[in-house]
Design an enzyme around this catalytic site. Structure first.
Site, PDB file in Angstrom:
ATOM      1  N   ASP A   9       2.763 115.843  40.741  1.00 23.35           N
ATOM      2  CA  ASP A   9       3.159 114.429  40.777  1.00 23.35           C
ATOM      3  C   ASP A   9       4.333 114.255  39.817  1.00 23.35           C
ATOM      4  O   ASP A   9       4.207 114.551  38.624  1.00 23.35           O
ATOM      5  CB  ASP A   9       1.962 113.553  40.349  1.00 23.35           C
ATOM      6  CG  ASP A   9       2.266 112.065  40.458  1.00 23.35           C
ATOM      7  OD1 ASP A   9       3.417 111.701  40.767  1.00 23.35           O
ATOM      8  OD2 ASP A   9       1.339 111.264  40.227  1.00 23.35           O
ATOM      9  N   ASP A  99       6.734 111.543  45.909  1.00 21.54           N
ATOM     10  CA  ASP A  99       6.863 112.340  44.685  1.00 21.54           C
ATOM     11  C   ASP A  99       5.588 113.095  44.372  1.00 21.54           C
ATOM     12  O   ASP A  99       5.366 113.480  43.232  1.00 21.54           O
ATOM     13  CB  ASP A  99       7.222 111.426  43.507  1.00 21.54           C
ATOM     14  CG  ASP A  99       6.037 110.667  42.968  1.00 21.54           C
ATOM     15  OD1 ASP A  99       5.172 110.292  43.780  1.00 21.54           O
ATOM     16  OD2 ASP A  99       5.949 110.492  41.745  1.00 21.54           O
ATOM     17  N   GLU A 100       4.767 113.310  45.374  1.00 21.26           N
ATOM     18  CA  GLU A 100       3.434 113.814  45.083  1.00 21.26           C
ATOM     19  C   GLU A 100       2.894 114.606  46.269  1.00 21.26           C
ATOM     20  O   GLU A 100       3.145 114.249  47.405  1.00 21.26           O
ATOM     21  CB  GLU A 100       2.571 112.561  44.851  1.00 21.26           C
ATOM     22  CG  GLU A 100       1.175 112.806  44.513  1.00 21.26           C
ATOM     23  CD  GLU A 100       0.402 111.484  44.419  1.00 21.26           C
ATOM     24  OE1 GLU A 100       0.998 110.397  44.424  1.00 21.26           O
ATOM     25  OE2 GLU A 100      -0.834 111.571  44.362  1.00 21.26           O
TER      26      GLU A 100
HETATM   27  P1  TTP Z   1       3.835 107.042  41.230  1.00 20.16           P
HETATM   28  O1  TTP Z   1       3.675 108.537  41.243  1.00 20.16           O
HETATM   29  O2  TTP Z   1       2.620 106.207  41.392  1.00 20.16           O
HETATM   30  O3  TTP Z   1       4.507 106.580  39.864  1.00 20.16           O
HETATM   31  P2  TTP Z   1       5.604 107.275  38.991  1.00 20.16           P
HETATM   32  O4  TTP Z   1       6.028 108.589  39.531  1.00 20.16           O
HETATM   33  O5  TTP Z   1       6.707 106.301  38.784  1.00 20.16           O
HETATM   34  O6  TTP Z   1       4.870 107.451  37.608  1.00 20.16           O
HETATM   35  P3  TTP Z   1       3.782 108.511  37.183  1.00 20.16           P
HETATM   36  O7  TTP Z   1       4.397 109.262  36.059  1.00 20.16           O
HETATM   37  O8  TTP Z   1       2.617 107.684  36.736  1.00 20.16           O
HETATM   38  O9  TTP Z   1       3.472 109.365  38.367  1.00 20.16           O
HETATM   39  O10 TTP Z   1       4.868 106.594  42.313  1.00 20.16           O
HETATM   40  C1  TTP Z   1       6.017 107.363  42.621  1.00 20.16           C
HETATM   41  C2  TTP Z   1       7.198 106.478  42.933  1.00 20.16           C
HETATM   42  O11 TTP Z   1       6.896 105.628  44.023  1.00 20.16           O
HETATM   43  C3  TTP Z   1       7.550 105.580  41.759  1.00 20.16           C
HETATM   44  O12 TTP Z   1       8.530 106.134  40.908  1.00 20.16           O
HETATM   45  C4  TTP Z   1       8.012 104.326  42.418  1.00 20.16           C
HETATM   46  C5  TTP Z   1       7.421 104.344  43.795  1.00 20.16           C
HETATM   47  N1  TTP Z   1       6.369 103.324  43.940  1.00 20.16           N
HETATM   48  C6  TTP Z   1       6.578 102.269  44.811  1.00 20.16           C
HETATM   49  O13 TTP Z   1       7.621 102.187  45.474  1.00 20.16           O
HETATM   50  N2  TTP Z   1       5.599 101.322  44.940  1.00 20.16           N
HETATM   51  C7  TTP Z   1       4.437 101.374  44.223  1.00 20.16           C
HETATM   52  O14 TTP Z   1       3.582 100.504  44.356  1.00 20.16           O
HETATM   53  C8  TTP Z   1       4.244 102.492  43.323  1.00 20.16           C
HETATM   54  C9  TTP Z   1       2.966 102.600  42.529  1.00 20.16           C
HETATM   55  C10 TTP Z   1       5.230 103.422  43.235  1.00 20.16           C
HETATM   56 MG    MG Z   2       4.625 110.067  40.090  1.00 26.30          MG
END
Ligand code: TTP
Ligand code: MG
Length: 373
Positions: A9, A99-100
């Protein structure tokens, strides 16, 4: 471990891309989003900021933050680079978000007997190619891998080797840690005094099935024991290509909304072409000022990349729109996508096409694993 599953992730994905591209932002709280926070970096999270919080509230809590708009096209490109890198490692991958994803790395057991070392190599490799950090969890199934990747986030790794280690790490945690335990499920569980994961096991399988139905009841029971037989699904297809515009003020001018949709449609069509996609379904979406949402979808009989077919589909949907109150958001997407590359190839166009390898093409082509990891 019979199966070895990795979950990766990316850390604060959108914000990290912005900071990489604007290095003077390093160390500052960075927030991405217009009306609500899409994501923010860990510096901003220290101020209590989080995704889905309104930007107005965020600015109050963190006035010194750097507030940036969302540049989704840029993030999609980055996601593609990462996914293509991962596909070189294994084609048994399941991307569950931009991203995951999960990667079945069981075949790397001999090459990397030390899983911890492998996780470091993987994270370094992603960083070297993209300048972005990620967190990694490795487990004996998807559940343990996913939970493990949260443990040392950001920029960390953790391994859960078996059900005993799962028990050690997960049993005392709040039930909301388990996948599928959202607000509603939590409410029901807490009424029954089930707060920690281990509390679930005070109830029989039958009892949980009585509370949540056959499938979900069984899933919760198994998850509490660390059992998860779900395979890593090889599904690399983008589910849709689309875009949405959120207005900074409610729009009453119908033509203005139509223009937004026309612009989105043109951009979507361009992206379709670039990726050799053929689409079957189009969806139009409007959100009004009172938060009510209007969506309409229509499908073609067969997949098509013919501009006129897709334009007709779009125009049909546009005609069905009812704009009788102020509009806050307008969006359009094409879904039900497949990739087809039987476009007439000229000798000149071949090298150009080669450069445009997409995730989907790679998925079909990779039958050996490059030795880059
Ligand atoms: P996430 O993996 O949930 O968040 P993140 O990568 O920003 O942070 P973390 O370090 O906790 O993993 O989401 C990935 C991307 O998806 C994030 O950068 C922005 C986008 N996103 C949205 O567009 N809508 C949403 O509701 C969320 C939670 C994320
Ligand atoms: Mg993330």
């Amino acid at each position: 471990m019979n199966r070895i599953i990795m979950h990766y992730d990316m850390d604060a994905f959108y914000a990290s891309i912005e900071i990489r591209d604007k290095p003077h932002l390093k160390g500052k709280p960075v927030i991405v989003g217009r009306r609500v926070i899409t994501t923010c970096n860990y510096e901003a999270r220290k101020f209590g900021l989080h995704s889905a919080m309104s930007v107005v509230t965020a600015r109050r809590l963190c006035p010194q933050g750097i507030y940036l708009p969302v540049d989704k096209d840029k993030y999609i490109k980055e996601a593609e680079i990462i996914q293509n890198l991962i596909l070189k490692l294994s084609d048994k991958t399941e991307f569950i978000a931009f991203d995951e994803g999960f990667v079945d790395i069981s075949h790397l057991k001999e090459k990397y007997p030390d899983i911890n070392h492998f996780a470091s190599v993987f994270r370094n490799r992603i960083f070297k190619h993209t300048g972005l950090s990620c967190s990694v969890g490795i487990g004996y199934n998807k559940l343990s891998a996913k939970l493990a990747s949260e443990v040392n986030k950001p920029n960390g790794q953790f391994i859960i080797k078996n059900e005993n280690e799962f028990k050690d790490y997960v049993f005392n945690k709040d039930i909301k840690i388990l996948p599928g335990v959202g607000k509603k499920t939590q409410e029901i569980l807490r009424q029954k005094n089930i707060n920690k994961v281990s509390d679930l096991l005070n109830y029989s399988l039958l009892h949980l099935q009585g509370l949540f139905g056959h499938i979900k009841g069984q899933l919760l029971y198994e998850y509490a024991l660390g059992i998860d037989t779900r395979p890593v699904k090889k599904d690399h297809k983008y589910k849709s290509i689309g875009n949405e515009t959120t207005y900074s003020r409610p729009i009453t001018d119908q033509d203005f909304v139509y223009q937004t949709l026309d612009d989105i449609f043109t951009k979507v069509l361009k992206r379709m072409e670039k990726k050799f996609y053929h689409a079957k379904t189009a969806t139009i979406k409007i959100r009004y000022g009172d938060r009510q949402t209007f969506t309409r979808s229509k499908s073609l009989k067969i997949h098509s990349n013919n501009k006129q077919d897709l334009r007709n589909l779009y125009l049909d949907l546009k005609e069905q729109l009812i704009i009788d109150k102020p509009v806050m958001l307008a969006g359009f997407s094409l879904s039900n996508l497949i990739i087809k590359k039987e476009e007439q190839l000229t000798f000149e166009s071949v090298p150009k096409l080669r450069k445009k390898k997409t995730i989907l093409e790679l998925q079909d082509k990779i039958n050996h694993y490059e030795d880059i990891f």
